[in-house]
Design a protein around this motif. Structure first.
Motif, short mmCIF file in Angstrom:
data_model
loop_
_atom_site.label_atom_id
_atom_site.label_comp_id
_atom_site.label_asym_id
_atom_site.label_seq_id
_atom_site.Cartn_x
_atom_site.Cartn_y
_atom_site.Cartn_z
N UNK A 851 -6.33 8.99 -5.40
CA UNK A 851 -7.49 8.05 -5.16
C UNK A 851 -7.75 7.20 -6.11
N UNK A 852 -7.86 7.51 -7.51
CA UNK A 852 -8.30 6.79 -8.47
C UNK A 852 -7.01 5.91 -8.82
N UNK A 853 -5.87 5.87 -8.49
CA UNK A 853 -4.94 4.90 -8.84
C UNK A 853 -3.97 4.57 -7.44
N UNK A 854 -4.69 3.80 -6.73
CA UNK A 854 -3.98 3.42 -5.37
C UNK A 854 -2.45 3.04 -5.45
N UNK A 855 -2.21 2.03 -6.57
CA UNK A 855 -0.89 1.52 -6.54
C UNK A 855 0.09 2.70 -6.82
N UNK A 890 -7.51 6.31 1.65
CA UNK A 890 -8.64 5.17 1.55
C UNK A 890 -7.83 3.64 1.50
N UNK A 891 -6.71 3.68 0.97
CA UNK A 891 -6.12 2.37 0.86
C UNK A 891 -5.05 2.10 2.28
N UNK A 892 -5.60 0.95 2.74
CA UNK A 892 -4.70 0.79 3.91
C UNK A 892 -3.39 0.26 3.85
N UNK A 893 -3.06 -0.16 2.42
CA UNK A 893 -1.59 -0.41 1.98
C UNK A 893 -0.80 0.88 2.33
N UNK A 894 -1.50 2.27 1.73
CA UNK A 894 -0.65 3.31 1.62
C UNK A 894 -0.80 3.79 3.10
N UNK A 895 -1.64 3.54 3.75
CA UNK A 895 -1.65 3.96 5.21
C UNK A 895 -0.57 3.31 6.06
N UNK A 896 -0.38 1.84 5.90
CA UNK A 896 0.59 0.88 6.70
C UNK A 896 1.92 1.41 5.94
N UNK A 897 2.11 1.69 4.63
CA UNK A 897 3.46 2.08 4.36
C UNK A 897 3.98 3.42 4.96
N UNK A 898 2.97 4.24 5.03
CA UNK A 898 3.38 5.37 5.63
C UNK A 898 3.62 5.49 6.93
N UNK A 899 2.97 4.72 7.81
CA UNK A 899 3.16 4.40 9.20
C UNK A 899 4.66 3.90 9.22
N UNK A 900 5.08 3.01 8.60
CA UNK A 900 6.46 2.62 8.87
C UNK A 900 7.54 3.60 8.30
N UNK A 901 7.22 4.45 7.57
CA UNK A 901 7.98 5.48 7.23
C UNK A 901 7.94 6.60 8.15
N UNK A 902 6.92 6.82 8.78
CA UNK A 902 7.13 7.81 10.13
C UNK A 902 8.29 7.27 11.09
#
Length: 1284
Positions: A851-855, A890-902
């Motif tokens: 959470x401290x480093x979203x990148x 919290x990062x929508x970029x992370x959630x979006x990336x994980x959704x594609x990975x699913x």
């Protein structure tokens, strides 16, 4: 003088009339049986008749003997030999031809000639007889031909009859009808003695002409059709037979579609010949008088009538424009075919009826107003309820544009309407609107360029000039304005680009993805438009257009551009000169070229290399020097494009590069991946392509990739050491992770995961090569099988032992082992990538750090997902972690990336992901637009490709149809559209489940209706619609919620009801009769009935009307029953409330009675101690004190339903009857004046006794007998103690 001749009903009637004849009519008295005559006798008869008619006067035919012989031959005309037929026709036709001039000579005869009247009578008789026999011959011959054509199989006995019809009849028919038409145009008043011939003659002519119009074959022959039109037009117009002819013509128009054009020609010919539009006006009036409802029932007739109106407007625009008001009311009818025709009529009139505006000012003004009114009607019809009429209206507007018939005042309004129709629900209307806009661009009156800025500047310029000029000079300035431009028609985007309209470039980019359409016509249209706009004669200009496209395009547009460019190269539409120009741009040989343009040129060349991979080999050294040199630091994406170019080299060019500069290339690729000279914004994309290039061209890619991973690992853990970092990650501390280390760690995770993925692909490619070699070897052995018997036996033995199958098993085993070793390692040790897997898993589980480093979290989760795709065990161990992150990150970029990975994991390991299906669907509810969009794309891909079953959560996808983001809504619509094409349309089976779940969700009514309307609209089969009627009706039984009743009824109303569907609805009445009390439900059922009535057959319509009456009856009864039940419930609640109030009052009264009895003894001394003198001398409020005390005691008896307040408080419960009754004595007591005799206390006691007595009586009436007796006994006891 011979008897007069009257036209009979039929030819044979001439014989029948002989029996009733009194001698004043010419009839067939002695007919000859021609069939019984021998051939010589028949020949003699024919020649004799021909000789008599030719040798004697033309009116000799009225002689009885000749008349009988001619009648006999005409009656049997069909059975005569061709030569006899020709002889008869020529004789009769020539005699009538000779007779016609004799009629004109009658005008020169003097009135004093006593024989003139006999001569006129003889000529009239002969004229009518010749006409009758010639028309009869035409009818008989056509009937004979028609009957012979209907007999497809002709028996042998009738072969002789076939020879009878072998003469050339068509020219003879045309000559006969033409002669009869000419006979009508002479001055027949000289024969008939009045302006018009007798009605018997006109009726005969019109009747038989119309009967010939019913033969479509005759109307195909212009030599026959034209005389028929003249005959009918002359009778109706010249001889005023309009009323009778109009009715018959309208009947024919309704009955036959092939007579429409001929009837319009007839009316137009009559108006032109006689300058009299009576026939046309009469027909228009007949159409206008027809009930519009009749056109709904007679659809074919409505279409024919509409076509007739259009044809009439085409031929007689001026007459039609003055009488169009007669048919305008049909715009309010229900027949869209009539409305379509009226729209076309108005279009024809606007173009043709108002061209010549000469005449007086008043008439010119009227015609201008008429034209404007017609244009306004056409604008209104663009919003017609029927899509066919809207589309037809837009098409008419396009024709008006082409004819330059739209005034400037209407131009913008028409453009606005057309643009609005692009959003129409009907594809017909959208296509017509697009065509109209293209036509408006092509024929616009404003100039070849439509840039707003130019027009603003021109407007200001002309305003200044107009202010400077005199008023009479202003008109000359207007003439200098830009005129209309013309060019060939192209798609709308092309036209917008050519006219330089703002936003055209963006529209063109939206057009590019259409090349992926499976419809070849769409692909061809896009390709042609692309060539028109971007491919120019000048190669440099073409190259510049293409590289600019490549620079500004996103990933999707680049894929589309790649497909088009490769197709153009394969077809030769992209010339070698253009390829050379692109290389000039890339190598900076053209002055002013930027690094960005160089990159765009190389990108286009890489696209062209797909079809011709030898393109890149000619400038291999330039690619290395420029792509990885100093220009790459100016435009970092140039390095990525150079990696793509290396990846697409041909096999020959790769070998050449490895031999000449292989070490240098791999050194550049390695430094790009492990170095830090590229910014993060472009490094990831460049490193992706660089690693892929290494695995494509390196002879041992796994060794080189391992070196890159180690170098990256050293740069990450150089500062603090790997062990310290691992410990801090496990403890959750972040002190050792400096800002630089986070960026390097993110890069390292990307490198190691991408190397792992490429290693997997490399293994698969190696397996394919081995399998390909094995297949080639097997084919070679197969071809040599018959060379020697021994070899053949060996092959048979190998086949029996399954040697080939065991080899395939060994290959598969090696493949699985190699894939597993990437992450899990061997049996004892883990390898380089496998050693990173535990560290990566622990890193991603440290949520505080992530959470401290979203990148870092984005890079870490991507790497984790890649490892999971490679190894099933690692996937199963970290699957819960992945779903936790995809839901809570919290990062929508992370959630979006994980959704594609699913999605990738679901394809790779479907069994592992199957229990998590609901969690995958839950991503459709994510607050982020990006996550929802990717979730729709992933689920659409999995479901449509049968990688995931359509589970019970499909309602989540249905909700996306109403997503606030248009892009997501469009993707969801596309998904359901494609899903409906699979098999027997799965939406049919899913619809009830979707309905049930949507009803229980908190959806707006409008959103629910839109979703269900779209889904139901995707069901096209009648059987499925009929089955849905029964399914939806059955859902009423298990539902008690009024809202769900309304929703189910709405879905029923959206179905397309067939006859069987209506029967099922009527039969299922018991399932929904209990819901008919709701107004909203009954309204939906009324909608169903209204729709069903429009297309129902008469017998079904009766059932529907009975069903409607039944629905209304039940609705009224159910409403009354519900109202009665509600009133009863309210009354019951009031009774229960009142009973509770009475019980509470009784309870309080018992306790209060005991309190009053105790207070009575203690209150008396204090009250008696107050003397009258003291009372008078005391404070004026002392009397109020006594009153307040009495009131307080009184209020305390009311019970808990009364709030104890001041006597003036009006907030007491108005429903309490006891409160109202108790307030009376209290108010009376407050008005009692103090007495002077000391008996004040006794009066208070008496008042209290009186009130208690009233209370007791009320309680006796409210309770049962036993309770009343107990209360009375207790009351009396208390009263006696009080008195004592």
């Amino acid at each position: 003088m011979a008897p007069r001749f009257l036209f009979p009903q039929t030819l044979r009637s001439l014989e029948d009339e002989h029996a009733d004849d009194d001698g004043d009519r010419l009839c067939a008295r002695n007919s000859i049986d021609v069939a019984s005559l021998s051939r010589p006798q028949l020949e003699e008869l024919v020649k004799g008749v021909a000789f008599d008619l030719s040798d004697k006067e033309v009116f000799c035919i009225e002689e009885q003997d000749i008349f009988d012989r001619v009648y006999s031959l005409v009656l049997n005309f069909s059975s005569l030999a061709p030569s006899y037929k020709l002889n008869m026709v020529e004789t009769l036709r020539s005699n009538l031809t000779v007779l016609l001039p004799s009629v004109d000579l009658l005008s020169r005869a003097g009135d004093d000639d006593p024989t003139v009247f006999d001569k006129i009578a003889s000529l009239r008789n002969a004229f009518k007889i010749y006409t009758f026999f010639l028309v009869s011959i035409v009818l008989l011959e056509e009937a004979s031909i028609s009957s012979s054509n209907n007999n497809s199989k002709v028996p042998a006995t009738s072969r002789k009859r076939q020879a009878v019809h072998s003469w050339n009849w068509d020219p003879q028919r045309g000559r006969i009808l033409n002669l009869i038409a000419n006979s009508l145009e002479i001055n027949l008043s000289l024969l008939f003695g009045s302006t018009d011939p007798d009605e018997n003659y006109l009726a005969f002519m019109v009747k038989n002409a119309l009967s010939m119009f019913e033969n479509s074959t005759l109307l195909k022959d212009s030599e026959t059709r034209d005389p028929l039109c003249r005959i009918l037009g002359t009778c109706a117009t010249k001889y005023h037979y309009t009323a009778q002819a109009s009715a018959s013509i309208m009947h024919l128009i309704h009955k036959h579609d092939f007579v429409v054009t001929s009837m319009a020609d007839t009316a137009a010919w009559a108006e032109k010949k006689y300058a009299d539009g009576t026939l046309a006006y009469s027909l228009i009036r007949e159409i206008g008088r027809t009930n519009p409802k009749s056109y709904v029932k007679d659809s074919a007739g409505a279409e024919n009538v509409g076509r007739f109106l259009v044809e009439l407007a085409e031929r007689l625009p001026n007459l039609m424009s003055t009488n169009v008001g007669l048919v305008i009311p049909h715009f309010g009818g229900d027949s869209y075919k009539i409305r379509n025709a009226l729209v076309s009529v108005l279009g024809k009139l606007v173009v043709k009826a108002f061209k010549d505006m000469e005449g007086e000012v008043s008439s010119k003004s009227i015609r201008l107003r008429t034209k404007q009114a017609m244009l306004e009607i056409l604008l209104e019809r663009c919003r017609d309820v029927s899509a066919y009429t809207r589309g037809r209206t837009l098409h008419v507007w396009g024709e008006l544009c082409e004819e330059h018939a739209i005034s400037i005042g209407f131009w913008n309004e028409v453009a606005t309407v057309a643009a609005g129709r692009l959003e129409d629900k009907s594809s017909i209307v959208r296509k017509a609107a697009l065509s109209l806009l293209i036509m408006m661009l092509q024929h616009n009156p404003f100039g070849p360029q439509l840039q707003v800025g130019l027009f603003k500047a021109t407007l200001e310029q002309y305003k200044k000039r107009l202010n400077e000029l005199e008023p009479d000079e202003a008109e000359s300035v207007v003439d200098d304005l830009p005129s209309d431009s013309s060019s060939s028609g192209r798609p709308a985007e092309v036209r917008c680009k050519q006219f330089q309209i703002e936003g055209a470039e963006a529209c063109l980019r939206k057009m590019l993805p259409l090349v992926f359409s499976q419809d070849k016509s769409i692909y061809d249209a896009v390709e042609n438009a692309f060539i028109t706009i971007y491919i120019k004669a000048n190669p440099i200009e073409t190259a510049k257009n293409l590289l600019n496209l490549a620079i500004d395009s996103n990933i999707g547009d680049l894929a589309a551009l790649e497909l088009i460019v490769s197709a153009l190269v394969s077809k030769g539409d992209l010339s070698n000169n253009t390829i050379s120009a692109l290389w000039d741009f890339f190598c900076f040989n053209i002055s002013g070229t930027t690094a960005e343009q160089s990159r765009g040129a190389l990108s286009v060349l890489c696209m062209a290399a797909i079809s011709c991979n030898g393109i890149l080999g000619s400038h291999l050294q330039d690619i290395i020097d420029i792509g990885f040199g100093r220009w790459a630091k100016i435009d970092p994406l140039l390095a990525r494009t150079a990696c793509i170019a290396i990846h697409r080299l041909s096999e020959e060019d790769r070998k050449k590069m490895l031999a000449n500069s292989g070490n240098r290339v791999f050194g550049l690729l390695g430094s790009l991946v492990t170095g830090s000279w590229l910014p993060d914004s472009t490094w990831y994309a460049a490193a992706d392509k660089a690693i892929s290039a290494v695995y494509t061209i390196h002879p041992a890619p796994e060794a080189f990739a391992a070196d890159m991973v180690k170098k990256s690992l050293i740069t990450v853990f150089h500062a603090s050491g790997e062990d310290d970092l691992q410990n801090e990650i496990e403890d959750g501390a972040t002190t050792a992770l400096t800002e630089v280390q986070v960026a390097k760690l993110s890069r390292f995770l990307f490198i190691v995961s991408h190397v792992a993925m490429n290693q997997l692909l490399y293994i698969e490619s190696c397996i394919r090569k081995v399998q390909k070699q094995k297949t080639s070897k097997d084919k070679a052995l197969e071809s040599q099988k018959n060379d020697t018997n021994g070899a053949h036996k060996d092959d048979d033995i190998n086949a029996e032992l399954g040697v080939s199958a065991s080899e395939d098993a060994i290959i598969d085993s090696l493949s699985e082992r190699a894939e597993k070793e990437i992450v899990s390692g061997g049996s004892s040790d883990k390898y380089l990538i496998g050693l990173c897997a535990p560290f990566l898993s622990n890193l991603c589980r440290n949520f505080n750090l992530m959470q401290k480093y979203p990148e870092l979290q984005a890079s870490g989760m991507l790497a984790l997902a890649r490892f999971m795709v490679i190894d099933a065990g690692f996937c199963e161990a970290n699957l819960q972690l992945l779903f936790t992150v995809v839901e809570k990150a919290p990062s929508e970029t992370v959630r979006s990336t994980c959704t594609i990975c699913l999605g990738d994991l679901a394809v790779r390991f479907p069994n592992l992901l199957e229990p998590w299906t609901e969690n995958m669907y839950s991503r459709l509810r994510d607050p982020s637009v990006s996550v929802r969009k990717n979730a729709v794309l992933v689920l659409s891909h999995l479901i449509l490709n049968d990688m995931m079953k359509v589970k019970g959560h499909i309602n989540e996808m249905a909700i996306c149809l109403e997503d606030e983001e248009e892009r997501i809504s469009s993707l969801a619509k596309l998904f359901f559209h494609e899903l409906s094409k699979k098999g027997a349309n799965p939406i049919y089976n899913l619809l009830p489940d979707i309905l049930g779940k949507l009803c229980n969700q908190n959806l707006k009514k409008e959103a629910f209706c839109n979703i269900m309307q779209f889904l139901i609209g995707s069901i096209k089969k009648d059987k499925q619609m009929e089955a849905l009627v029964e399914k939806l009706c059955n859902r009423f039984c298990g539902v008690t919620d009024v809202k769900q009743w309304e929703y189910i009824a709405y879905c029923l109303a959206q179905l397309t009801f067939t006859e069987k569907g209506m029967k099922k609805l009527i039969e299922s009445f018991k399932t929904y009769e209990h819901v008919l009390s709701e107004d909203s439900v009954i309204e939906h059922f009324k909608t169903i009935i209204t729709k069903a009535k429009k297309f129902a057959k008469p017998e079904i319509k009766v059932c529907i009307e009975e069903f409607e009456e039944k629905l209304n009856k039940f609705h009224i009864e159910k409403k009354e029953q519900d109202a009665t039940a509600r009133n009863a419930q309210v009354h019951q609640e009031k009774v229960v409330e009142r009973a509770g109030l009475v019980a509470a009052t009784n309870k309080n009264y018992e306790s209060e009675e005991s309190d009053i009895s105790e207070e009575g003894d203690t209150a008396e001394p204090s009250m008696e101690a107050t003397s009258p003198s003291e009372d008078n001398s005391a404070d004026p409020n002392s009397n109020g004190t006594v009153e307040d005390s009495c009131r307080s005691s009184e209020l305390s008896r009311v019970g808990p339903s009364v709030e104890v307040t001041s006597p003036e408080d009006d907030s007491a419960d108005p429903k309490s009857d006891e409160t109202v009754e108790d307030s009376g004595p209290s108010s009376e007591l407050s008005q009692v004046e103090p007495v002077s005799d000391g008996n004040e206390v006794q009066s208070v006691k008496r008042s209290a006794k009186s009130r208690r007595h009233k209370k007791s009586n009320m309680k006796d009436q409210a309770s049962n007998a036993n309770t009343s007796r107990r209360i009375s006994t207790r009351t009396r006891a208390k009263r006696s103690s009080c008195v004592r």
